[in-house]
Design an enzyme around this catalytic site. Structure first.
Site, PDB file in Angstrom:
ATOM      1  CB  THR A   1     -20.576   5.046 -11.543  1.00 13.91           C
ATOM      2  OG1 THR A   1     -21.700   4.366 -10.994  1.00 13.91           O
ATOM      3  CG2 THR A   1     -21.042   6.021 -12.613  1.00 13.91           C
TER       4      THR A   1
ATOM      5  CG  ASP B   1      -1.806   1.204   1.319  1.00  8.55           C
ATOM      6  OD1 ASP B   1      -1.517   2.208   0.639  1.00  8.55           O
ATOM      7  OD2 ASP B   1      -2.784   1.157   2.078  1.00  8.55           O
TER       8      ASP B   1
END
Ligand code: FES
Lengths: 461, 461
Positions: free
Chosen positions: A343, A288
């Site tokens: 989306t 990360d």
């Protein structure tokens, strides 16, 4: 282009900031608001507030401003008419990408891809980057367990109602002190402060100790190596234990430097061993780099300090990269469309800025600059902790990604507040550390400016 | 400003789109890519692709383009020098907001706040909006259970390692067919398609049946009322059952119209009863308006059709609102800073666009336009399903937020592909529905254009 130093008119927050905080308080919890900013007037390393105070910014919006405020190269992006429509028409990237999308990815994210990774998935922030990276690891792991990628009817049915075997009892191994975001999946791997996690349901996933090293690392190599071995053994034990519990570890997630958790470092050899443990047990290895990526350690990715050809299976990013996302090895590509999907899947307008940021980093040789400034900063911090041993200790860092411990939490917060009133913005992390997170354009000159002011604060304390 | 109709040069995807898809395929899974777009040349209701095809867009980037492509009001935002710095310097809004932030919230989000809610938290997408709304409900619920907001030492310690009581066994009740996002918390409440959930660990949370109504609603009021009663009873049973299981329901989350799940409607009286059940059992009531919000049902929020002063405790949004976030009642404000927090907390550049979008909606009376277009669209769909009963059935909708069922999944996908080659972009949802999601600038003229083309497709089938 830049100002020549801080300039203070009021204490911070000043009257106008306090007024606006009151106004915003009608709408939101404002307990975390420091002050209100005038982003128009901010330049380079200087953040200007609404009371006309101009401060040297060594925190840069929680480490998310790569090349300072209002960099001319970014101003130009805005005035280029070819870029207009990317800002106005945010596409659903996963289904209807713009024509220049593959090229922009090539010019930006792929041009700085970590070793061994030639695939990248854009996302919109650090949390969705990590959430989707975890999903990619779970999908990969289950397909590996199955030996193929065709789910049984029982799996298809049970997953619709959140039950095994379709929603399997898999886990991600994380580290105490780690921070990977605050959405429910990420939060199950975050262990920095209780207030981030309190009252939120979580998963029973394994949590390993992160090495607690003594600084400077060079002086305590033997003790530190022992501590790192202890943690590595614990990691292997946990992997075995959770497999026996029926909750196999699909992936291991770790920061190259634990940031929110207090700027905790570990040696390259620790990370190399950990990567091997992951491989040995068939767990994916997720690095990360949301806070460490983008150049502030003196290399573009902090994991480059490990000097490995195969540093991980997934590297996630956000903050200084302006867009979120994660790189991954081929095997970690989801096998079917719509499994890793939402989306927006990022925001192409951020990619356009990123292209320019990377150009500036190259053109102005900012990684070399960071290495130089970082040396000066560490040198200064060592001197200060020698001079004020009752206040400061444990100076540590790579590049300008530095930190120092303060004797206790109230003193830490006090020092940060006093520095701010003298024109320097600092941030805390962990229980009692101050972290330094300047932009990549923070030069030796700025280091000395900071050190002088900080020295004054300490001398007066 | 707008084009006068579709204009097709190739089939879709055309050669250039296929070439770019291949190129992007080297970097990402491209299984979901429809075609590549030329966003510069797109205007109003027309999306232009990279092969020069110009299509009437009745899907609008999964329902996320509010006032069409390249609206002049949004172009102006980009050329206003006062806005530049908001795009270039993305702040950490939770700690260092820009001076105009409270005003911009007032002009934009607060000017359309749902009844009974005067607080709003911005976020960056639908997933983080819902994830944080869930967290707000959990925090609120635990403080209510405690009777105060001071956690015990045991809670503080246990939450750091993901265990009860600090990470309590609370749940969110959701509905079969619902969609609330794909990060792990959201995904535990999403039940639309198996492929979204397969292989991802989840929570054992209660899932109620959503009413399966017969359309047109006016013709089946009695059967539909019975079906809704059955579902409401099941909701109460589940709340009791999960309380007994030791996993109390902190909140209920529901869409006013289930969108991804197949455009499933329920009556205002169903929602009013559900809201009362939530109140009776002390659960928060979360209305997810990510897809329904922003005007396409003919009201700004779909829950306005319920005609209630107190429609919910939380209303989340994203997509057409350009920024994510959620409104909430006072009680749902997190009691301490940093509990609802992340680096960016939204993006002020999106708020600037939103101010203009809301201006255009008012100035051009777009909600009236939507109501008018919606009537024409429903009328046309009723005619088509009368004419082609072997292909179409179940036409339903509010405003232009409409859908129709196709006899089966392959035929549905075929019709969508054929319509596209004739210059109309449609989207699917559920098992075999087509959903209509035009922008708010979709006028009666566009409805007739669409109906003519769709009629041709059906006649040729
Ligand atoms: S979760 Fe990343 S932008 Fe919403």
């Amino acid at each position: 282009f830049e100002y020549d130093g801080p300039s203070m008119k009021t204490e911070v927050p000043g009257p106008r900031s306090r007024e606006l905080t009151k106004q915003l308080g009608e709408i939101q919890n404002v307990g975390a608001v420091n002050f209100f900013c005038n982003y128009d007037d901010s330049r380079g390393n200087y953040l200007v507030d609404v009371d006309g105070n101009r401060m040297l910014d060594v925190y840069t919006q929680i480490s998310s401003i790569p090349i300072g405020y209002n960099h001319p190269a970014l101003m130009k992006v805005m005035t280029n008419p070819n870029n207009l429509s990317a800002f106005i028409n945010r596409p659903a990237l996963g289904i209807l990408p713009p024509e220049n999308f593959p090229d922009k990815l090539g010019e930006s994210l792929l041009s700085v891809a970590p070793s061994g990774m030639n695939r990248v998935q854009t996302m919109a922030c650090g949390s969705c980057s990590n959430e989707n990276a975890y999903k990619a690891m779970f999908i990969w792991y289950r397909n590996k367990e199955r030996g193929h990628n065709i789910p049984s009817q029982e799996e298809v049915n049970s997953c619709m109602v959140n039950q095994v075997p379709g929603c399997p009892d898999l886990s991600i191994l994380s580290f105490m002190g780690g921070f990977h975001g605050r959405t429910l999946g990420c939060l199950a791997t975050t262990h920095s402060k209780a207030i981030h996690k309190l009252d939120v349901p979580s998963f029973d996933w394994p949590i390993a100790p992160f090495p607690k090293l003594r600084y400077p690392l060079e002086e305590f190599t033997r003790e530190n190596a022992q501590e790192e071995s202890r943690c590595l053994e614990e990691v292997e034990d946990l992997i075995v234990k959770w497999r026996q519990k029926g909750k196999p570890v699909a992936g291991i997630v770790i920061e190259p430097i634990q940031a929110e958790g207090g700027d905790n470092h570990a040696s390259p050899s620790f990370f190399r061993s950990l990567r091997n443990i992951a491989r040995k047990h068939g767990c994916a290895f997720h690095v990360d780099e949301v806070q460490t990526g983008g150049g502030s350690t003196g290399k573009f990715w902090a994991h480059e300090h490990w000097d490995m050809d195969d540093p991980g299976d997934i590297v996630s990013f956000s903050k200084k990269l302006l867009t979120g996302g994660y790189y991954h090895k081929n095997e970690l590509t989801a096998d079917k469309p719509y499994r890793i999907f939402n989306t927006w899947m990022g925001d192409p307008s951020k990619n356009i800025f990123l292209v320019e940021v990377l150009n500036v980093i190259k053109r102005e040789r900012l990684l070399e600059e960071v290495t130089r400034s970082g040396k000066a900063l560490m040198h200064g911090l060592y001197e200060l902790q020698d001079q004020y041993p009752h206040l400061l200790s444990g100076a540590r860092g790579k590049g300008t990604f530095c930190a120092i411990d303060v004797c206790d939490d109230p003193t830490r917060n006090n020092l940060i507040a006093k520095a701010r009133n003298k024109g320097v913005i600092l941030g805390g992390c962990g229980d009692r550390s101050i972290r330094f997170r300047p932009a990549l354009v923070f030069k030796e000159f700025h280091v000395h400016l900071f050190l002088n002011i900080f020295n004054d604060v300490l001398a007066e304390y």
